[in-house]
Structures are given as structure tokens and as C-alpha cells.
Design a protein around this motif. Structure first.
Motif, PDB file in Angstrom:
ATOM      1  N   MET A 158     -20.772   9.428  15.642  1.00  0.00           N
ATOM      2  CA  MET A 158     -19.972   9.707  13.676  1.00  0.00           C
ATOM      3  C   MET A 158     -19.313  10.815  12.901  1.00  0.00           C
ATOM      4  N   SER A 159     -20.678  11.426  13.845  1.00  0.00           N
ATOM      5  CA  SER A 159     -20.158  12.826  12.721  1.00  0.00           C
ATOM      6  C   SER A 159     -18.951  13.283  13.212  1.00  0.00           C
ATOM      7  N   PHE A 160     -18.835  12.892  14.915  1.00  0.00           N
ATOM      8  CA  PHE A 160     -17.199  14.225  15.897  1.00  0.00           C
ATOM      9  C   PHE A 160     -16.955  13.541  15.077  1.00  0.00           C
ATOM     10  N   ASP A 161     -16.216  14.989  14.395  1.00  0.00           N
ATOM     11  CA  ASP A 161     -14.324  14.580  13.168  1.00  0.00           C
ATOM     12  C   ASP A 161     -13.017  15.034  14.289  1.00  0.00           C
ATOM     13  N   PRO A 162     -12.528  13.703  15.421  1.00  0.00           N
ATOM     14  CA  PRO A 162     -11.750  13.615  15.958  1.00  0.00           C
ATOM     15  C   PRO A 162     -10.351  14.722  15.631  1.00  0.00           C
TER      16      PRO A 162
ATOM     17  N   HIS B 103     -16.165   7.049  -2.854  1.00  0.00           N
ATOM     18  CA  HIS B 103     -16.772   8.394  -1.228  1.00  0.00           C
ATOM     19  C   HIS B 103     -16.579   9.633  -1.764  1.00  0.00           C
ATOM     20  N   SER B 104     -17.608  10.816  -1.342  1.00  0.00           N
ATOM     21  CA  SER B 104     -17.541  12.091  -0.868  1.00  0.00           C
ATOM     22  C   SER B 104     -16.230  12.535   0.201  1.00  0.00           C
ATOM     23  N   VAL B 105     -15.068  13.146   0.474  1.00  0.00           N
ATOM     24  CA  VAL B 105     -14.004  13.233   0.543  1.00  0.00           C
ATOM     25  C   VAL B 105     -13.851  15.190   0.929  1.00  0.00           C
ATOM     26  N   HIS B 106     -13.961  15.081   2.263  1.00  0.00           N
ATOM     27  CA  HIS B 106     -13.732  16.548   2.883  1.00  0.00           C
ATOM     28  C   HIS B 106     -12.327  15.983   4.347  1.00  0.00           C
ATOM     29  N   SER B 107     -11.963  17.650   3.763  1.00  0.00           N
ATOM     30  CA  SER B 107     -10.311  17.918   4.516  1.00  0.00           C
ATOM     31  C   SER B 107     -10.616  17.581   5.968  1.00  0.00           C
ATOM     32  N   ARG B 108     -11.838  18.107   6.612  1.00  0.00           N
ATOM     33  CA  ARG B 108     -12.803  18.661   7.610  1.00  0.00           C
ATOM     34  C   ARG B 108     -14.204  17.526   7.592  1.00  0.00           C
ATOM     35  N   ARG B 109     -14.896  16.984   8.478  1.00  0.00           N
ATOM     36  CA  ARG B 109     -16.181  17.331   7.787  1.00  0.00           C
ATOM     37  C   ARG B 109     -16.809  17.946   8.137  1.00  0.00           C
ATOM     38  N   PRO B 110     -18.050  18.714   7.089  1.00  0.00           N
ATOM     39  CA  PRO B 110     -18.423  19.780   7.188  1.00  0.00           C
ATOM     40  C   PRO B 110     -19.115  19.702   7.869  1.00  0.00           C
TER      41      PRO B 110
ATOM     42  N   SER C  72     -18.842  19.577  11.269  1.00  0.00           N
ATOM     43  CA  SER C  72     -19.302  18.185  12.131  1.00  0.00           C
ATOM     44  C   SER C  72     -19.585  18.778  13.605  1.00  0.00           C
ATOM     45  N   VAL C  73     -18.794  20.122  14.094  1.00  0.00           N
ATOM     46  CA  VAL C  73     -19.678  19.724  15.588  1.00  0.00           C
ATOM     47  C   VAL C  73     -20.465  20.568  15.972  1.00  0.00           C
ATOM     48  N   VAL C  74     -21.388  21.029  14.201  1.00  0.00           N
ATOM     49  CA  VAL C  74     -22.899  21.790  14.259  1.00  0.00           C
ATOM     50  C   VAL C  74     -23.942  19.911  14.673  1.00  0.00           C
ATOM     51  N   THR C  75     -23.624  19.577  13.762  1.00  0.00           N
ATOM     52  CA  THR C  75     -24.038  17.899  13.278  1.00  0.00           C
ATOM     53  C   THR C  75     -24.561  17.643  15.109  1.00  0.00           C
ATOM     54  N   THR C  76     -23.091  17.498  15.597  1.00  0.00           N
ATOM     55  CA  THR C  76     -22.881  16.807  16.682  1.00  0.00           C
ATOM     56  C   THR C  76     -23.663  16.609  18.147  1.00  0.00           C
ATOM     57  N   ILE C  77     -23.454  18.584  18.179  1.00  0.00           N
ATOM     58  CA  ILE C  77     -24.287  19.051  18.727  1.00  0.00           C
ATOM     59  C   ILE C  77     -25.752  18.840  19.347  1.00  0.00           C
TER      60      ILE C  77
ATOM     61  N   GLU D 154       0.791  -1.434  -0.342  1.00  0.00           N
ATOM     62  CA  GLU D 154      -0.363   0.311   0.509  1.00  0.00           C
ATOM     63  C   GLU D 154       0.634   1.523   0.186  1.00  0.00           C
ATOM     64  N   THR D 155       1.039   2.302  -0.911  1.00  0.00           N
ATOM     65  CA  THR D 155       1.326   3.484  -0.917  1.00  0.00           C
ATOM     66  C   THR D 155       2.001   4.344  -0.250  1.00  0.00           C
ATOM     67  N   VAL D 156       0.366   5.399   0.118  1.00  0.00           N
ATOM     68  CA  VAL D 156       0.415   6.153   1.092  1.00  0.00           C
ATOM     69  C   VAL D 156      -0.753   5.894   2.103  1.00  0.00           C
ATOM     70  N   THR D 157      -0.912   6.100   3.084  1.00  0.00           N
ATOM     71  CA  THR D 157      -2.542   6.330   3.689  1.00  0.00           C
ATOM     72  C   THR D 157      -2.212   7.397   4.482  1.00  0.00           C
ATOM     73  N   THR D 158      -3.344   7.795   5.372  1.00  0.00           N
ATOM     74  CA  THR D 158      -3.668   8.794   5.729  1.00  0.00           C
ATOM     75  C   THR D 158      -4.407   8.415   7.202  1.00  0.00           C
ATOM     76  N   CYS D 159      -4.322   8.716   8.335  1.00  0.00           N
ATOM     77  CA  CYS D 159      -4.883   8.238  10.013  1.00  0.00           C
ATOM     78  C   CYS D 159      -5.778   9.070   9.363  1.00  0.00           C
ATOM     79  N   GLU D 160      -6.987   8.431  10.105  1.00  0.00           N
ATOM     80  CA  GLU D 160      -8.896   9.485   9.645  1.00  0.00           C
ATOM     81  C   GLU D 160      -9.022   9.557  11.116  1.00  0.00           C
ATOM     82  N   ALA D 161      -8.174   8.841  12.421  1.00  0.00           N
ATOM     83  CA  ALA D 161      -8.385   9.725  13.693  1.00  0.00           C
ATOM     84  C   ALA D 161      -7.020  11.202  13.585  1.00  0.00           C
ATOM     85  N   CYS D 162      -6.184  11.265  13.101  1.00  0.00           N
ATOM     86  CA  CYS D 162      -5.030  12.644  13.665  1.00  0.00           C
ATOM     87  C   CYS D 162      -4.755  12.858  12.246  1.00  0.00           C
ATOM     88  N   ASP D 163      -4.996  12.231  11.411  1.00  0.00           N
ATOM     89  CA  ASP D 163      -4.832  12.807   9.464  1.00  0.00           C
ATOM     90  C   ASP D 163      -3.408  13.341   9.441  1.00  0.00           C
ATOM     91  N   PHE D 164      -2.458  12.511  10.094  1.00  0.00           N
ATOM     92  CA  PHE D 164      -1.404  12.275   9.904  1.00  0.00           C
ATOM     93  C   PHE D 164      -0.479  11.066   8.759  1.00  0.00           C
TER      94      PHE D 164
END
Ligand SMILES: [Zn+2]
Ligand SMILES: [Zn+2]
Length: 423
Positions: free
Chosen positions: A397-401, A242-249, A251-256, A6-16
Motif C-alpha cells: 500500500m505504501s508503494f506509489d506506482p 484527505h491529504s494529497v501529495h503529487s507523489r507519496r512522500p 514511499s520507497v523508503v517506507t516500503t523497503i 464527473e469533470t476531471v479525474t486523475t488515474c491513481e495508478a499512472c497519474d494521467f
């Protein structure tokens, strides 16, 4: 021994962003930044999934074929199958409760098992069934958080303890098959790795020149669905669609919003009765807390504590911890981000265990139906309580860590090139 590329991957928890080294079978690859397991490459994974998954399916068929539980009081008794559990609920008009039970116990697990088995089987014909394979990986990722067979099993045991002072209860053949089904399904889940599957289905993820740091810092986006890393201008993932976003749009408002809805539903869930017991003509409603007190007075302390935690403490703790995490994503405290991440993972993990009480009510309703002599019916609180659980699960699920890491001061290091591995 074959290696995995697998070449390059991004951590879904911290974006590294990580360059994945070639992995040997049996190896794991963890995010060097937050410790999240990104890839586990199991030994003989296809063969094992095939055998464990097929056995799980077989056990499911067996657990539907015979009697599940027996129940008798003063010589009057009956045995029920798992299908009875559903048919009683549906015939009494509890359509939503019946639907929840069938989704959690049969529909979602069946979709999951059939997708996994179809996928593994289709790997033997690498040039065919491309679109079928994509659907299968998608379904199994979507359905996985909603598998609740283990919670149901604990629900059965709690229901038995609740009834043990009033009636004799026996485990029938299908109950043991159901235990096997639960264990085998859980084993299948541990063997499934979404990155490995996407790699098999759609090839290695796109390659990029990367440096040590987050995807966002480098103008890249990590796909949380398949783990691929994409250019910042992408709206959809090239690999999984799948649709992608740098940060889930939003996210905080939906979670609240979801948390507020859950808190509102928490009130009727605790005020109204969750279950009504009719015994010799007199009916007695009981609320969630009433049930806990009753169990406590009958000296069933462990079960009383399980219900207290699952039904009262966990939903509230989830609402408070998620609200606190939302707050932290704007106004971070000095606490370590890794500790906040641990809190988030626990919140995600324990949520579904709150379903125990809903399952207990469903089991008792189907089991305890002896005409006017004794009957148990679900109360209005069952649906509001289920809503609390589903809403808090959706909120988690909607909170973006990744938002927590964005506010981490210690991470604002100058970008350094990813050279030789440090070890
Ligand atoms: Zn990470
Ligand atoms: Zn993707």
C-alpha cells in the motif's frame, strides 16, 4: 436514462489526467494510458447495493445464530458456533489471534456493510446527513482491503481436509449461511465505486483546463482517495478532505523498511511451530513447512500446494517483487512499465490469501478441544506469521506506482492539448 457527470479525474495508478465523458448506466471508464478502471457505473446501483448488502447482513446474523461445524472422533464429539471460535481463543489467552479473527470476520465487514447501507439510504434525503455520509465513504475505502471473509472460508475447507484423516467433520446450518454471507459481501464490494460515491456525496470534482499528460507535468495533483484533481499548491483535497501529495512522500523508503521488517518476522514464523497437536497426552508441534510435508505424505496434494503457495511462496514472492519494483522506480530496466504495473497489481491482490494458515490454526484450535484426549493449540509462529502478512500488505500500500511511470522514457512526449475524443 440518467447520465453521470464527473469533470476531471486523475488515474491513481499512472497519474494521467482525464476529462470524463458523460457516462450511461452500465458503462465503465478506463484510463486510456494504463488501462486501470477509473469508474464503473452500475445499473440501478443504489437499489442493488441495498438488497445485496442487507442480505449479506442477514446472512451474517444467521451464520452467528446456529452451529457452524461439527467434529467427532471415536464417538466423542462437539459442535461449535462461530462465536465459540472466538470465545475458545479468548478463554485460552490468545487475545491477539482472537482480535485478528474478530476484525477480519465481523468488525471490518460490519463497518463496511453498515457504511454502504447508511450511504445508500441517506441518498434518499439529499439535504441531510452531510458529515455522516463523508465518514461512511471514508470508512468503506479504508476498510475494504482488510475484508478477509473469503480467505477464512478457504481456511475452513483446508482445516477440514487436514482433520479428515483423524475425525469426522460435518457442516452445520451456519456454515451454509456463512457461504452466502461471503458471496453477498463480495458482490457488494464489486458494486461499490469510490468515485461514484464521492460524486454523490460531495458533487463533481473541481474542473481544470487540462492537456494530455500526467497531473505532475501540468502542476496538478490527483487525490488518490476520491479521484479529484487539484492545484499543485494544495495540501488537502477540497472534496474529500484527505491529504494529497503529487507523489507519496518517502514511499520507497517506507516500503523497503516494511519489507525488511517482514523478512525479519519471516524467520520466527518458519522456525517456531505454528500449531501444537496433543493426542492422548503426547504433544507434537508442527511448523508451516512441517504441515505442508505432512499433508503431502497423506496424499492431500492440492491442499499441501495451497498451503505451500499461501504461506511460503507468496510472502517471499511479495517481498522480492516489491523490492524489485522499488529498485525499478530508481533504475528502470527496458521492461515495459505496463508489465511492472501488472506485477504490482498481482502483488496487491494475492497478499491477503496468505492468511489462510492463520485461519486454519484458529479454526482447529476452537474445534479440536476434547480435554486430554485431543487438543490443538496455536504455536508462537502464528503471530509472527500474521505480522509478515500485515507488513507486506502495508508495504504494497505504501508503494506509489506512479513512480514507475515517472521513469518511463516512452512517456516523455510533448504535452498536447486534449481536443476531440480520438475515436
Ligand atoms: Zn492510468
Ligand atoms: Zn480527494
Amino acid at each position: 436514462m440518467t447520465m453521470f457527470y464527473e469533470t476531471v479525474t486523475t488515474c491513481e495508478a499512472c497519474d494521467f489526467v482525464h476529462r470524463v465523458p458523460p457516462l450511461q448506466k452500465g458503462e465503465r471508464f478506463r484510463c486510456t494510458h494504463c488501462g486501470h478502471v477509473l469508474l464503473s457505473l452500475h445499473n440501478r446501483v443504489s437499489a442493488r447495493i441495498l438488497s445485496v448488502g442487507l442480505s449479506a447482513l442477514l446472512m451474517l446474523i444467521l451464520s452467528l445464530s446456529f452451529s457452524f461445524l461439527g467434529f467427532s472422533v471415536n464417538g466423542i464429539g462437539r459442535t461449535v458456533t462461530l462465536f465459540n471460535t472466538l470465545s475458545v481463543l479468548l478463554s485460552q489467552g490468545y487475545l491477539i489471534l482472537g482480535a485478528i479473527i474478530s476484525l477480519a470476520l465481523f468488525v471490518f465487514p460490519m463497518v463496511y456493510l453498515l457504511s454502504v447501507l447508511t450511504l445508500v439510504w441517506s441518498f434518499r434525503r439529499p439535504n441531510q446527513y452531510h458529515s455522516l455520509r463523508r465518514y461512511c465513504v471514508r470508512w468503506l475505502i479504508v476498510v475494504q482491503p482488510w475484508l478477509m471473509v473469503d480467505v477464512f472460508l478457504v481456511g475452513v475447507l483446508v482445516a477440514l481436509v487436514k482433520m479428515s484423516s483423524m475425525a469426522d467433520i460435518s457442516f452445520e446450518l451456519s456454515f451454509w449461511a456463512f457461504c452466502g454471507y461471503v458471496l453477498l459481501l463480495l458482490k457488494t464490494v464489486t458494486l461499490v465505486d469510490k468515485r461514484w460515491f464521492w460524486n454523490q456525496v460531495a458533487g463533481p470534482s473541481p474542473d481544470h483546463q487540462i492537456v494530455m499528460g500526467t497531473a505532475k507535468q501540468q502542476g496538478l495533483i490527483g487525490c488518490h482517495f476520491c479521484g479529484a484533481t487539484l492545484l499543485g499548491s494544495a495540501h488537502h483535497c477540497d472534496r474529500c478532505g484527505h491529504s494529497v501529495h503529487s507523489r507519496r512522500p518517502k514511499s520507497v523508503v517506507t516500503t523497503i523498511a516494511l519489507l525488511i521488517a517482514a523478512l525479519i518476522m519471516y524467520i520466527p514464523a518458519n522456525v517456531f511451530p505454528i500449531m501444537e497437536t496433543t493426542f492422548l497426552g503426547s504433544s507434537e508441534p508442527s511448523t508451516i513447512l512441517g504441515g505442508v510435508f505432512l499433508l503431502w505424505s497423506l496424499e492431500s496434494y492440492p491442499v499441501a500446494l495451497i498451503i505451500l503457495f499461501a504461506s511460503v511462496v507468496i510472502p517471499l514472492a511479495k517481498v522480492f517483487s516489491l523490492s524489485w519494483l522499488c529498485w525499478q522506480s530508481y533504475y528502470p530496466s527496458k521492461r515495459l512499465t505496463s508489465q511492472k504495473m501488472t506485477l504490482y497489481r498481482i502483488t496487491e491482490l494475492v497478499g491477503r490469501w496468505s492468511m489462510i494458515d492463520v485461519f486454519v490454526v484458529a479454526i482447529l484450535t476452537s474445534l479440536v478441544q476434547i480435554g486430554h484426549f485431543m487438543a490443538i493449540l496455536p504455536g508462537p509462529a502464528v503471530l509472527s506469521f500474521t505480522a509478515v502478512i500485515v507488513l507486506t500488505m502495508l508495504a504494497a500500500m505504501s508503494f506509489d506506482p506512479r513512480l514507475l511511470w515517472d521513469k518511463d522514457e516512452s512517456r516523455r512526449l510533448p504535452l498536447s492539448p486534449l481536443g476531440e475524443p480520438s475515436e
